[in-house]
Each structure stands twice: as C-alpha cells, then as structure tokens.
Design a protein around this motif. Structure first.
Motif, short mmCIF file in Angstrom:
data_model
loop_
_atom_site.label_atom_id
_atom_site.label_comp_id
_atom_site.label_asym_id
_atom_site.label_seq_id
_atom_site.Cartn_x
_atom_site.Cartn_y
_atom_site.Cartn_z
N HIS A 193 21.94 73.70 16.65
CA HIS A 193 20.81 74.63 16.42
C HIS A 193 21.12 75.45 15.17
CE1 HIS A 193 18.89 73.76 20.31
NE2 HIS A 193 20.15 73.63 20.76
N PRO A 221 19.34 77.30 11.72
CA PRO A 221 18.06 77.69 11.07
C PRO A 221 17.92 77.04 9.70
CG PRO A 221 19.63 79.48 10.94
CD PRO A 221 20.28 78.43 11.79
N GLN A 241 14.61 76.37 6.39
CA GLN A 241 13.33 76.81 5.83
C GLN A 241 12.42 75.61 5.59
OE1 GLN A 241 14.73 79.07 2.35
NE2 GLN A 241 13.85 80.90 3.29
N CYS A 276 5.78 82.28 14.65
CA CYS A 276 7.03 82.30 15.42
C CYS A 276 6.68 82.17 16.90
CB CYS A 276 7.78 83.60 15.17
SG CYS A 276 9.28 83.77 16.16
N ALA A 295 10.83 80.11 8.44
CA ALA A 295 12.08 79.59 9.00
C ALA A 295 11.81 78.87 10.33
CB ALA A 295 13.07 80.72 9.21
N TYR A 296 12.73 77.96 10.69
CA TYR A 296 12.59 77.20 11.93
C TYR A 296 13.97 76.72 12.37
CZ TYR A 296 13.25 72.81 9.39
OH TYR A 296 13.78 71.79 8.64
N CYS A 297 14.07 76.23 13.58
CA CYS A 297 15.33 75.67 14.12
C CYS A 297 15.29 74.15 13.98
CB CYS A 297 15.49 76.08 15.59
SG CYS A 297 16.96 75.35 16.37
N LYS A 298 16.38 73.60 13.42
CA LYS A 298 16.43 72.15 13.21
C LYS A 298 16.45 71.38 14.52
CE LYS A 298 18.54 71.57 8.68
NZ LYS A 298 19.68 70.95 7.95
N CYS A 304 11.79 83.47 13.72
CA CYS A 304 12.30 84.46 12.78
C CYS A 304 13.81 84.46 12.85
CB CYS A 304 11.75 85.85 13.14
SG CYS A 304 9.94 85.96 13.00
N VAL A 305 14.43 84.44 11.70
CA VAL A 305 15.87 84.21 11.66
C VAL A 305 16.63 85.37 12.29
CG1 VAL A 305 17.84 83.80 10.17
CG2 VAL A 305 15.64 82.74 9.65
N PHE A 357 15.65 84.32 16.55
CA PHE A 357 16.42 83.06 16.65
C PHE A 357 17.41 83.10 17.83
CE2 PHE A 357 19.61 79.92 15.55
CZ PHE A 357 18.85 78.86 15.07
#
Length: 690
Positions: free
Chosen positions: A639, A641, A643, A659, A668-671, A678-679, A683
């Motif tokens: 997991h 973060p 962009q 979000c 931003a997002y989680c791979k 939001c980081v 997150f």
C-alpha cells in the motif's frame, strides 16, 4: 615323427565354418524385362555357368591318410600290410562330422601312433596304455558304457584330466618311472608331459574334429537375468538409487570444499556462480544425466548453444525447460564420486592412487554389468580407448584406434552383441613375482578379467598382445577355449615356427604343429599370419571365392566384439565435450557404455532401435524425476501512495478524484487499493480501520 606339418590350402579338406556372421553377404541381381541377346550375357551369368559346370564335374578323391585310430593290433597290422588306413576316405570338400560318439571307436588320439604311420610294427597293449592323449577322453560303446555315462554328473575339462589319476587304474599298472625302464618302446615313442608347461609339439593328424575338442557349452540361460519392460527400467537397473545417493553425498561434500577453498584464498566474489549453490538430490542427478544423454543425440559444437534463446531452426528449448544453464554448469563443476579426505597415497598402490577419483564408479559398473547379463559362448578380449589429449600419466598411444591417444581400458565383450561384461583401466601394471610362465602382467590381467567364467565352456578371442601357448593351456585347464593371433617370439613356440620369415613360405602355404590341446598355425597370405587355437586344427574354409584356414575365418567373425561396441557408441558422443578433468570425461564414457548395455538388455526382450531407445530414455528420465514447476504464489501488494497522471495537454494539472474518506477532491491514490485518498489525513485511517 614329424614336428611341423607343411601343407597348402589346396591340399586341405574344405569344411563348413563353425562361426556364422550376423549378416550374410548378399548379391544384388538386376533382372531386366527384355531377354539378353546371345553373346551378350552379363559377367554374373557367365560366372554362374562356370560354377555350375564345376559342380557337375566329379570331385577327385583325397589321397589315403595315415592311420590315426588304434582299435586292435589285428586291424592295425592288416592296415599296415595293405598300405591304407582303417579310417574311411573323405572327399576334398565335406562337412565336419557331427559331435556324436561312435559305437566302435574305443580310443580317440590327438597324436600319432607309437611306431609312426609308415611302420609295420603293431603297438602292444602296454605301449598304448603308457601314452598320454592330450585333450582326449574314453569314449565307451553303447553296450558297456551307458550306465557309467548316465551316472556322470560333474564335467571335468579335458585339459584338466591330463594331470588327474585314472580312476580305473589297476594295481598291475606300474608307475611312470618303472614303465620307462620295463617297456621296450620304439625310439620315436615319447611319454606325455608331466608338467603343465611341458609342450611336446607334433604334426597334425587327420582325425581332428573341432566339435569334439571344443569345450561343451550350453546357451540355455544366456542373456539378461532380469525382465525389463522399458528403457527407463533397463537404465535404472544399472544406475540404481544406491549409487545415485552415493554421488549425491560426494557432490554436495565437494561443493562445500570448493566454497571453503575459495574463501580461504580470497577468490570468492559476490557474483560467483558457486554462491548460488544448493544441495542436490538423486532426482536432480537423473535429470542431469538425461541432459548429458540428450547432448549426444543432438550434437552441437558448444555447450551453451543448447540453452540459446534463439527461436530459429536450430533451437532446443527442451534443455532450458529441464534445467537452467547456470545449474547445469554448477553440477558439472561439483560432480564428484570419492571423498578427498580418504585419499592417502602413502597407503595406496600407484594404481589405486591414480584411479581413486573414479574407482567407486568402476567397481559399481563392473558389478552391475556382470550380474545383469550371462554371456554366450564367444567372448572377445580387446582394448578400447577414450580420447584424452591433455596431460595424464596413464594415457596410452594406440595408432590403430580411432581416438589414437587417451585412457586405455581392457574389456570383455560378447562377440555377437558387443555387451560390455567387465573392464579394467590401464594404470601401469603391477609387477608380480616371476616364478612361472604365467607370472607376467598380461596373463594375470586376462585371468582377472575372466574370473567367474571358469568351466563354463566360453571361447576367448584375443589378439597377439595377449596370446601365448602357456596362457592357452592355462585357459584350457580352467574350462576355456582360446583362439587368436600369435607373436612367434612367445615362450614355448617351437623353433621351426619361431624362425620363419616371409621368404620361407609361398603364398597359400601353411605350417603348423600341435601339442594335443594347443594348435599353432602359420599361414602365408600377403604377410605371415600366425594363429593359436585350442580346437581348430588345420582345415580350410571357402569364403566366397577365397579359401582361408578355418581358424582365420572364425577369428574374423568373432574378434570384433569390442570394436562393435565402440562403433555403436561413436554415433552418440556424449564425452566429446571439452573438460579439464580427465575422470569426468571418462565418467561420461562409462555412462555412454552403460546406456548401450541397457539397450542390449532390453533389445533381447523386445524389438527396439538404438536411437528410439535413447530418445525414450531421455524423455522418461525427465518425466519421472523433474520436479513440478512451482505455482505462482499470490504476491502481497504494498500500500503505497501515488499521484494520478497529468491531464491531456497540461504539464502542471493532474487528474483529481473524490477521496473515499473525506469526499474532497485529491490527485493522490493508493496503488494497492486503487482508490483516491488524501495522503496526510485519510491514507492511514483508511488502512487501519477494519
């Protein structure tokens, strides 16, 4: 009594050869649809007409031969008065008589009578009783000897009976020394040898019957001792789990020794191939052997080309699928058969120290080869050569071999199939004490190779490197027959033959002598050809249009057992790959020979070709021992973060999404989750909540 018989091929009787070749020579006839005009017959038809005319012509009878059978004094005296022999006349060309016991013959002799063929003096019973008949036995009639023959259970070789006392000896018979003093013998009469190596050479008699003189042999149980169903079963019968586990232990031990030595001298680099070593097992070694055998079927110039990723016409993807190139090289480097810690040259002989690295494999294969197969009557003893051009103190130079220079082995092979039954590696002969004619290194080697085959009736075919009259008699005593070429400078060869040169004989002339159980024949062809045999005598055989001595024709058929084996191995040269270690290359040669033996074991039970056998063996070894490819384990995604990418046509503005926690727009997002987060604020709460 003449010592040497002098004759020509034309004067000898023509007999049928004892040994038959595997494939008869055939002639191809081309028959035309149109008849051939008169006067234009082909060469073959002309020859056929000539042969037919010769067959129709009456054959001339051979001149009467001297008497060789002594039945009673009355018959001998009558024969001497009439000037003819009591034996029936034979034509110039006839077959050998069958191996049957005559009802009227009471004594068979391999030497002439006491008084000679031309003497009118009939020998008395006392004179006949003191003569020693080399290689003969009492042949009894059907009336008085049927019960004794039925009770006989132990067969004693004929040559052994020379030195055994007569069971039917009566007290009235005097000892040999007293007989010499009491019996009035003619000057030409001699007492038989009282020493095994006391040779009394005489001329040949006309009563020679090779089938009778030859040692009896039964071929009922010849062939494999196990029932085998497939190439894999035949191969694993030789390379069983026990020897494979031994190689596994020694290979793993040697790999650890290599790493320790590299660490000690500082040559172990971080990227060295040996750093990826893991212990091997028996299944992996079977696959390793399969790859080596496959490299002999598909021959390439360099070993790395078998693992080439090129998808061209010469690609071989099966090698990479069975084992990686790096692993194959590691196993080749660390393959080992003996523990180096047990090598102590001070406590070993020179031969043991030189063969220490490969000795366990030699001992195992000799045990397996001799235990899995029972040889037929004819066996060949000859040397073979494994090519090795590097420095090695035991390598030999043999110009008439294909390899020319290399590691020499002495081998016992079956003449018919080429099955390798036993072998010895030449590593400088040990010198035994010289106390008898058989104390040399060569006779000791021959007796060592033939150990376990005594008193079975085998015929050993050897060349002039091994043969000698002393060895022939020793083999005859042990129940063998011996045939082959001979060097005339051997001990016990009579001077009449030892001093012969090429100029002393005309083309086709023969000279020979016999001592009862050992025959010597010298034949002038293009050069002098000297041969020794224990049963052939002096007879001629017609091979096509050429007439040869019978011993020469049989020798040409049966001597090629080792050469036949080498010829079949040359088609699959798995040992041709370069190597710096001599015993590893020699191991590949032994592996190749074991595959050939496995093929011969299976071929005697089912029909299979050599190429098909090797193809099936490689496939079966890989299918039975290659471990299944590990399934892809589920990877645990991280997991992290990240962009989103830039908007089309912009280098500063990124894609923004809501979000999932605070519902605000973010780039931003989680791979791992693939959701917008939001980081700094959302997150961690998103991944820690249930």
């Amino acid at each position: 009594m003449e010592t040497v018989t002098i004759t020509t091929l034309e004067s000898l009787e023509l007999v049928e050869p004892i040994e038959k070749p595997l494939h008869k020579k055939t002639r191809r006839d081309f028959k035309t649809s149109t008849p051939t005009p008169d006067g234009y017959q082909s060469l073959w038809s002309s020859l056929d007409e000539i042969i037919i005319e010769e067959e129709k012509a009456p054959a001339e009878e051979a001149p009467p031969s001297p008497s060789v059978y002594v039945e009673c004094s009355t018959m001998v005296a009558a024969a001497n008065k009439s000037g003819h022999s009591t034996t029936p006349h034979s034509k110039a060309a006839k077959k050998r008589p069958a191996n049957t016991v005559s009802a009227k013959t009471t004594k068979r002799r391999l030497i002439l009578s006491v008084a000679g063929p031309s003497s009118s003096h009939a020998p008395s019973e006392e004179e006949i009783s003191v003569l020693v008949n080399f290689g003969s036995d009492d042949e009894m009639s059907d009336d008085d000897g049927g019960e004794d023959m039925a009770q006989q259970t132990v067969f004693v070789p004929r040559a052994t009976r020379i030195f055994m006392p007569d069971e039917n000896e009566t007290p009235e018979v005097l000892p040999l020394a007293d007989v010499n003093d009491s019996v009035d013998r003619p000057p030409s009469a001699e007492i038989g040898p009282i020493n095994k190596f006391d040779f009394r050479w005489t001329g040949f008699s006309s009563s020679n019957v090779p089938e009778v003189r030859r040692e009896p042999f039964s071929d009922i149980n010849c062939g494999p001792t196990l029932k085998l169903a497939s190439p894999y079963k035949a191969f694993t019968a030789i390379w069983d789990r026990k020897i494979m586990e031994h190689i596994v232990v020694e290979t793993n031990r040697y790999a650890q020794q290599v790493v320790a030595d590299m660490l000690y001298d500082g040559s172990l680099a971080p990227r060295s191939r040996i750093t990826s070593w893991r212990d091997t097992d028996a299944d992996e070694l079977y696959v390793f052997f399969a790859i080596i055998l496959a490299s002999g079927i598909m021959v390439k110039s360099r070993i790395e080309t078998y693992w080439s990723v090129d998808q061209g016409i010469l690609s071989s993807p099966g090698f990479a699928a069975a084992m990686s190139y790096s692993r194959f090289q590691l196993l080749s480097k660390c393959l080992h058969f003996s523990d180096n810690n047990n090598c102590n040259p001070d406590e070993m002989t020179r031969n043991e120290a030189r063969l220490f690295k490969i000795q366990p494999i030699i001992a195992h294969l000799n045990n397996k080869f001799s235990g899995l197969y029972k040889l037929s009557q004819n066996i060949a003893l000859d040397e073979s050569l494994t090519q090795w051009k590097g420095w090695l103190d035991i390598k030999q130079y043999i110009p008439n071999k294909a390899a020319t220079v290399g590691i020499k082995t002495y081998e016992i092979c079956e003449s018919k199939t080429g099955y390798l039954w036993r072998f010895e590696v030449h590593a400088e002969h040990e010198l035994p004490p010289h106390d008898s004619p058989l104390s040399g290194t060569v006779p000791a080697l021959v007796l060592k190779l033939l150990k376990g085959l005594e008193h079975k009736g085998h015929t050993v075919w050897m060349d002039n490197f091994y043969n000698s009259p002393a060895l022939a008699r020793e083999l005859k005593v042990r129940g063998f027959d011996c045939v082959g070429t001979l060097r005339l400078n051997r001990q016990f060869v009579p001077n009449e033959l030892a001093n012969l040169t090429k100029r002393d004989l005309t083309v086709g002339e023969l000279r020979g002598c016999t001592s009862g159980d050992v025959d010597l024949v010298v034949w002038r062809d293009k050069n002098l050809v000297a041969l020794i045999s224990t049963y052939h005598g002096m007879a001629a055989v017609k091979c096509g249009t050429v007439v040869k001595p019978s011993v020469v024709a049989d020798y040409n058929v049966c001597m090629g057992g080792v050469d036949r084996k080498d010829q079949m191995l040359a088609m699959y040269p798995i040992e041709r790959q370069r190597s710096r270690i001599w015993y590893k290359k020699f191991f590949k040669r032994l592996l190749n020979a074991s595959v050939l033996n496995a093929f011969i074991l299976l071929r005697s039970q089912q029909t299979v070709t050599h190429r098909k056998f090797r193809d099936s063996l490689v496939k079966d070894l890989i299918a039975a021992h290659k471990p299944p490819s590990p399934s892809a384990a589920p990877t645990t995604a991280l997991h992290i973060p990240a962009q989103y990418g830039f908007l089309p046509g912009s280098q500063h503005d990124r894609t923004r999404r809501l979000c999932v926690v605070c519902k605000k727009r973010t780039n931003a997002y989680c791979k791992a989750c693939n959701v917008a987060l939001c980081v700094f604020t959302c997150f961690e709460p998103h991944h820690t909540r249930k």
